[in-house]
Design an enzyme around this catalytic site. Structure first.
Site, PDB file in Angstrom:
ATOM      1  N   CYS A 175       1.227  -1.217   0.204  1.00 34.50           N
ATOM      2  CA  CYS A 175      -0.175   0.163  -0.116  1.00 34.50           C
ATOM      3  C   CYS A 175       0.679   1.164   0.307  1.00 34.50           C
ATOM      4  O   CYS A 175       2.477   0.536   0.214  1.00 34.50           O
ATOM      5  CB  CYS A 175      -0.773   0.058   0.818  1.00 34.50           C
ATOM      6  N   CYS A 176       0.518   1.588  -0.195  1.00 33.26           N
ATOM      7  CA  CYS A 176       1.146   3.196  -0.369  1.00 33.26           C
ATOM      8  C   CYS A 176       2.054   3.728  -1.708  1.00 33.26           C
ATOM      9  O   CYS A 176       1.862   3.030  -2.784  1.00 33.26           O
ATOM     10  CB  CYS A 176       1.638   4.038   0.904  1.00 33.26           C
ATOM     11  N   ILE A 177       3.016   4.161  -0.814  1.00 33.55           N
ATOM     12  CA  ILE A 177       4.492   4.046  -2.193  1.00 33.55           C
ATOM     13  C   ILE A 177       4.744   2.928  -2.662  1.00 33.55           C
ATOM     14  O   ILE A 177       5.851   2.131  -2.926  1.00 33.55           O
ATOM     15  CB  ILE A 177       5.418   4.961  -0.910  1.00 33.55           C
TER      16      ILE A 177
END
Length: 270
Positions: A175-177
């Site tokens: 998730c995210c980066i």
């Protein structure tokens, strides 16, 4: 009360069922019950990258992942590489603390409440899936993406884990980066970091989508809301969600991560 004939009929059927069970299980009815396959919960590894959004794991993302895994009945073991952080950020100022140095494993232990192991000990034999929370630690400590972009290098143990789980056909959640790790290591993997345009600051890290394409990955535009937040690359068993790549309410981040975790658990078949 049932008629005598009905009672006799029920008794006869019960005797016939018991006889069938004994024939099916030579060891008796008890053996028949014991031979039934027992459900085993999914065993999931969570890989951390420190403690704190600007130089390690995004704590809210890690917490959301752990809550949703717990709700899904999974058994969890946390890991982190035993290496120095790229640098230390003073989170009250958003600036580097020049005189400080910290260890990724030691800092990650804060989130794990001490129950953590070196990433070198993580094997596919012990787990059904692996999940990577976001935070700049994924781009600074698990890889050099924050500095080198498309020319980044991935920590050798992170690369090994991603390749091993992919080869074993076991799901990988990011998730995210952190989807940049899959884009770099797993050629052609489909991932999402949300939108590809900043849209007035709603998606401040939208440029990451272009970098993913340069890394050889395929970027899929997704929202951060629960209904559209999780992208599942069924071929590679890679599940991703934008999380804090979007400026939005915390509960949206939490729900989107829940969608990712749910899909990872579904892919384990447990």
């Amino acid at each position: 009360p049932p008629a005598p004939r009905s009672v006799a009929m029920l008794a006869s059927r019960g005797l016939a069922l018991c006889t069938a069970l004994r024939r099916a299980a030579p060891g008796g009815i008890a053996a028949f019950h014991c031979s039934a396959r027992r459900h085993r919960p999914a065993r999931v590894a969570v890989v951390l990258s420190g403690c704190g959004v600007y130089d390690g794991t995004e704590i809210h993302e890690a917490s959301a992942i752990l809550v949703h895994l717990s709700r899904g009945g999974a058994e969890v073991q946390m890991y982190a590489p035993d290496v120095p952080q790229m640098h230390v950020i003073d989170h009250s100022k958003g600036q580097p603390a020049e005189a400080e140095s910290r260890n990724v494993l030691v800092e990650s232990a804060r989130i794990a409440r001490g129950k953590i192991a070196s990433l070198a000990k993580l094997t596919t034999a012990d787990h059904d899936a692996v999940i990577f929370p976001g935070g700049f630690g994924a781009a600074k400590n698990l890889s050099t993406f924050a500095v080198d972009g498309k020319d980044c290098k991935v920590n050798k143990e992170v690369e090994r884990v991603l390749k091993d789980f992919h080869k074993a056909g076991k799901p990988i959640g990011l998730c995210c980066i952190s989807p940049v790790l899959a884009a770099k290591v797993l050629s052609g993997a489909e991932v999402t970091v949300g939108h590809e345009e900043e849209e007035g600051g709603k998606w401040p890290y939208a440029g990451t989508a272009g970098a993913i394409k340069e890394l050889g990955g395929k970027h899929c535009v997704k929202e951060v809301t629960i209904s559209f937040s999780s992208h599942v690359d069924t071929k590679n068993k890679v599940v991703t969600t934008p999380a804090f790549m979007c400026e939005t309410a915390l509960h949206n981040i939490f729900d989107g991560i829940g969608a990712m975790v749910k899909n990872v658990l579904k892919l384990t078949g447990k």
